[in-house]
Motif scaffolding. Structure first.
Motif, PDB file in Angstrom:
ATOM      1  N   HIS A   7       0.194   7.436  -1.841  1.00 50.39           N
ATOM      2  CA  HIS A   7       0.864   6.485  -0.938  1.00 50.39           C
ATOM      3  C   HIS A   7       2.374   6.531  -1.181  1.00 50.39           C
ATOM      4  O   HIS A   7       2.859   6.002  -2.177  1.00 50.39           O
ATOM      5  N   HIS A   9       6.495   6.845   0.964  1.00 47.61           N
ATOM      6  CA  HIS A   9       7.314   6.828   2.188  1.00 47.61           C
ATOM      7  C   HIS A   9       8.499   7.763   1.942  1.00 47.61           C
ATOM      8  O   HIS A   9       9.631   7.341   1.780  1.00 47.61           O
ATOM      9  N   HIS A  44       4.623   4.248   7.637  1.00 53.93           N
ATOM     10  CA  HIS A  44       4.041   3.148   8.392  1.00 53.93           C
ATOM     11  C   HIS A  44       3.792   3.541   9.848  1.00 53.93           C
ATOM     12  O   HIS A  44       4.671   4.073  10.518  1.00 53.93           O
ATOM     13  N   GLU A  82       0.252   5.251   6.845  1.00 50.03           N
ATOM     14  CA  GLU A  82      -0.251   3.946   6.407  1.00 50.03           C
ATOM     15  C   GLU A  82      -0.414   3.131   7.683  1.00 50.03           C
ATOM     16  O   GLU A  82       0.561   2.637   8.253  1.00 50.03           O
ATOM     17  N   HIS A 196       9.316   4.002  -1.988  1.00 49.27           N
ATOM     18  CA  HIS A 196      10.202   3.937  -0.824  1.00 49.27           C
ATOM     19  C   HIS A 196      11.571   4.536  -1.105  1.00 49.27           C
ATOM     20  O   HIS A 196      12.314   4.860  -0.186  1.00 49.27           O
TER      21      HIS A 196
END
Ligand SMILES: [Fe+2]
Length: 263
Positions: A7, A9, A44, A82, A196
């Protein structure tokens, strides 16, 4: 040793993750130096409109692999998204499932609670042999209020992904205690950094890895950081340990959690 982060970004300028290629490459080196070997990129997708960025994501994903190949770090990259849960959620895009395998997808709930009717929707996927992986359940107030919901999800075939920082207390003591309770009950199947950037929400896994080795042993760590994610990326079946009912979280500050939610 393989440490799989499912997971992140990481691509630049897509969502609230990395803003540009400089930061993306700093994140890549941060992950590499922290011992991560495999990274899944999961930007996202808040609504179906966000799929308009799919071609940009696919292009930047290819560019990332080229840039990192030049650096010869040996990192492997995987692509998914996600997906923010809604009742019409669909998986028809290349980035909907991990490596477009149509078998596993990462899904998040609003932090404030658990959407109604989600059990029915998840069940539709599960009977089609598609597994929802619920992102950071330990941060969800619906789960914190009713941890047995996590047990029910897993019993029905949903898998759960914990954030590495949750165990460190990065999201507060209640979230740390919830993460620990879920691990105790064998309800966590994957770990992700949810990285992130390099500072505020770094792309680091190693500390959580060692915490899990120390507390639950090497076999559990191998499942969470290597075997389960490797299978999920390939769309292979994952055998999970029998889930156990969740004990109420024990926070270090005593019974704050119960006071807070009025138990
Ligand atoms: Fe995320």
């Amino acid at each position: 040793m393989q440490i799989f982060d499912i997971h992140t970004h990481l691509l630049p300028g897509i969502d609230d993750g990395s803003p540009d290629w400089d930061e993306t490459m700093r994140m890549v080196y941060q992950a590499y130096e922290d011992g991560t070997t495999d990274i899944a990129i999961t930007h996202h997708i808040l609504s179906d409109q966000d799929y308009a960025r799919e071609s940009e994501i696919l292009e930047k994903f290819e560019e990332l692999k080229t840039r990192v190949a030049d650096a010869q770090l040996g990192l492997k990259f995987h692509l998914a998204a996600e997906l923010f849960y809604h009742h019409e959620i669909e998986l028809n895009h290349k980035i909907s499932t991990f490596n477009d395998n149509k078998k596993y997808f990462l899904v998040e709930f609003p932090m404030q609670g658990i959407p109604r009717y989600v059990d029915d929707k998840f069940f539709e996927f599960i009977i089609d042999k598609i597994t929802p992986i619920l992102a950071h359940p330990e941060r969800n107030l619906g789960i914190i209020n009713k941890p047995e919901r996590a047990f029910e999800f897993v019993q029905r075939g949903v898998m759960l992904q914990m954030n590495a920082g949750s165990l460190n207390g990065d999201f507060g003591e209640d979230v740390r205690a919830m993460a620990e309770s879920l691990l105790d009950a064998r309800l966590i199947h994957f770990v992700g950094s949810d990285g992130h950037d390099t500072k505020r929400r770094p792309i680091k896994m190693k500390r959580a890895y060692h915490q899990i080795v120390d507390r639950f042993g090497q076999n559990v760590a191998d499942s969470l950081f290597r075997e389960n994610p490797a299978k999920a990326m390939q769309g292979l079946e994952i055998r999970i340990p029998e889930p156990m009912p969740v004990e109420p979280p024990k926070t270090k500050k005593g019974f704050g959690l119960f006071k807070k939610f009025g138990f």
